[in-house]
Motif scaffolding. Structure first.
Motif, PDB file in Angstrom:
ATOM      1  N   ASP A  98       0.843  -1.186   0.000  1.00 50.54           N
ATOM      2  CA  ASP A  98       0.000   0.000   0.000  1.00 50.54           C
ATOM      3  C   ASP A  98       0.881   1.241   0.000  1.00 50.54           C
ATOM      4  O   ASP A  98       1.587   1.513   0.971  1.00 50.54           O
ATOM      5  N   ASP A 160     -10.748   2.263   1.005  1.00 53.20           N
ATOM      6  CA  ASP A 160     -11.053   0.840   0.967  1.00 53.20           C
ATOM      7  C   ASP A 160     -10.442   0.127  -0.238  1.00 53.20           C
ATOM      8  O   ASP A 160     -10.613  -1.079  -0.390  1.00 53.20           O
ATOM      9  N   PHE A 162      -7.318  -0.622  -0.894  1.00 50.65           N
ATOM     10  CA  PHE A 162      -6.313  -1.612  -0.498  1.00 50.65           C
ATOM     11  C   PHE A 162      -6.969  -2.901  -0.020  1.00 50.65           C
ATOM     12  O   PHE A 162      -6.483  -3.988  -0.308  1.00 50.65           O
ATOM     13  N   HIS A 163      -8.089  -2.805   0.683  1.00 46.99           N
ATOM     14  CA  HIS A 163      -8.776  -4.012   1.151  1.00 46.99           C
ATOM     15  C   HIS A 163      -9.317  -4.813  -0.023  1.00 46.99           C
ATOM     16  O   HIS A 163      -9.262  -6.040  -0.026  1.00 46.99           O
ATOM     17  N   TRP A 164      -9.840  -4.123  -1.042  1.00 50.74           N
ATOM     18  CA  TRP A 164     -10.322  -4.813  -2.241  1.00 50.74           C
ATOM     19  C   TRP A 164      -9.172  -5.512  -2.956  1.00 50.74           C
ATOM     20  O   TRP A 164      -9.296  -6.668  -3.362  1.00 50.74           O
ATOM     21  N   MET A 166      -6.305  -6.501  -1.685  1.00 45.96           N
ATOM     22  CA  MET A 166      -5.828  -7.629  -0.879  1.00 45.96           C
ATOM     23  C   MET A 166      -6.746  -8.836  -1.021  1.00 45.96           C
ATOM     24  O   MET A 166      -6.283  -9.985  -1.015  1.00 45.96           O
ATOM     25  N   GLY A 167      -8.044  -8.610  -1.154  1.00 42.49           N
ATOM     26  CA  GLY A 167      -8.961  -9.717  -1.405  1.00 42.49           C
ATOM     27  C   GLY A 167      -8.655 -10.403  -2.725  1.00 42.49           C
ATOM     28  O   GLY A 167      -8.661 -11.636  -2.819  1.00 42.49           O
ATOM     29  N   ASN A 170      -5.295 -12.308  -2.338  1.00 39.97           N
ATOM     30  CA  ASN A 170      -5.489 -13.540  -1.591  1.00 39.97           C
ATOM     31  C   ASN A 170      -6.169 -14.607  -2.443  1.00 39.97           C
ATOM     32  O   ASN A 170      -5.841 -15.792  -2.320  1.00 39.97           O
TER      33      ASN A 170
END
Length: 177
Positions: A98, A160, A162-164, A166-167, A170
């Motif tokens: 990030d 948000d 970065f969270h998307w 990372m999903g 993963n």
């Protein structure tokens, strides 16, 4: 164009000036290539680039639809497709970093309204509670497989993002096992 067409076959008595007429189904004459030349990317100075490797076809039964796409990295079947070429999906190492930041600032409108309403009533200070959040920067994604490495940058549009990402990373990691 003052002389009859010397290349016209036969003497049919019809049209005799300029280029010959084309019948139906014949390709256009000069000025129009029969097949377009292959696309050759060049550098800004007009120097041609080395030919890029074409991604190999997906195995039978895998289909051509990408399972995942992050920037210019796509996962199709059991391969990772990048602009530099294809890499095997099995054993790939995925990383995300990030490099974005979210700043919170006081908008100019809030300052103007606070000054105006402070003079009329003391409630103008409530306008100083207005905050504006702005996210800038990128999220860097790297993938390494079979001795090859590729990275891409995805612009951060909000806190948000970065969270998307990372999903998605993963999910790509789970496919690489």
């Amino acid at each position: 164009m003052s002389e009859p067409n010397p290349y016209k076959a036969g003497d049919s008595g019809g049209y005799e000036w300029g280029p010959g007429q084309q019948g139906p189904g014949t390709p256009p004459a000069y000025g129009y290539p029969q097949t377009p030349p292959p696309y050759q990317p060049t550098l800004p100075a007009g120097v041609p680039l080395q030919p890029q490797y074409a991604p190999p076809a997906a195995p039978m039964g895998m289909g051509g639809a990408p399972l995942l796409s992050l920037g210019d990295i796509s996962v199709v079947g059991d391969q990772i497709i990048t602009p530099a070429g294809a890499m095997p999906l099995k054993g790939a190492v995925w990383n995300a970093m990030d490099m974005s930041r979210t700043e919170e600032k006081l908008p100019t409108v809030a300052i103007v309204l606070a000054v105006i309403f402070f003079l009329f009533c003391l409630l103008g200070l409530l306008f100083l509670l207005m905050k504006e959040k702005q996210t800038t920067g990128f999220i860097q994604i790297t993938v390494t497989s079979n001795g090859r490495h590729h990275q891409t940058m995805i612009p951060a549009t909000g806190p948000d993002t970065f969270h998307w990402v990372m999903g998605q990373v993963n999910y790509a990691r789970s496919l690489s096992v």
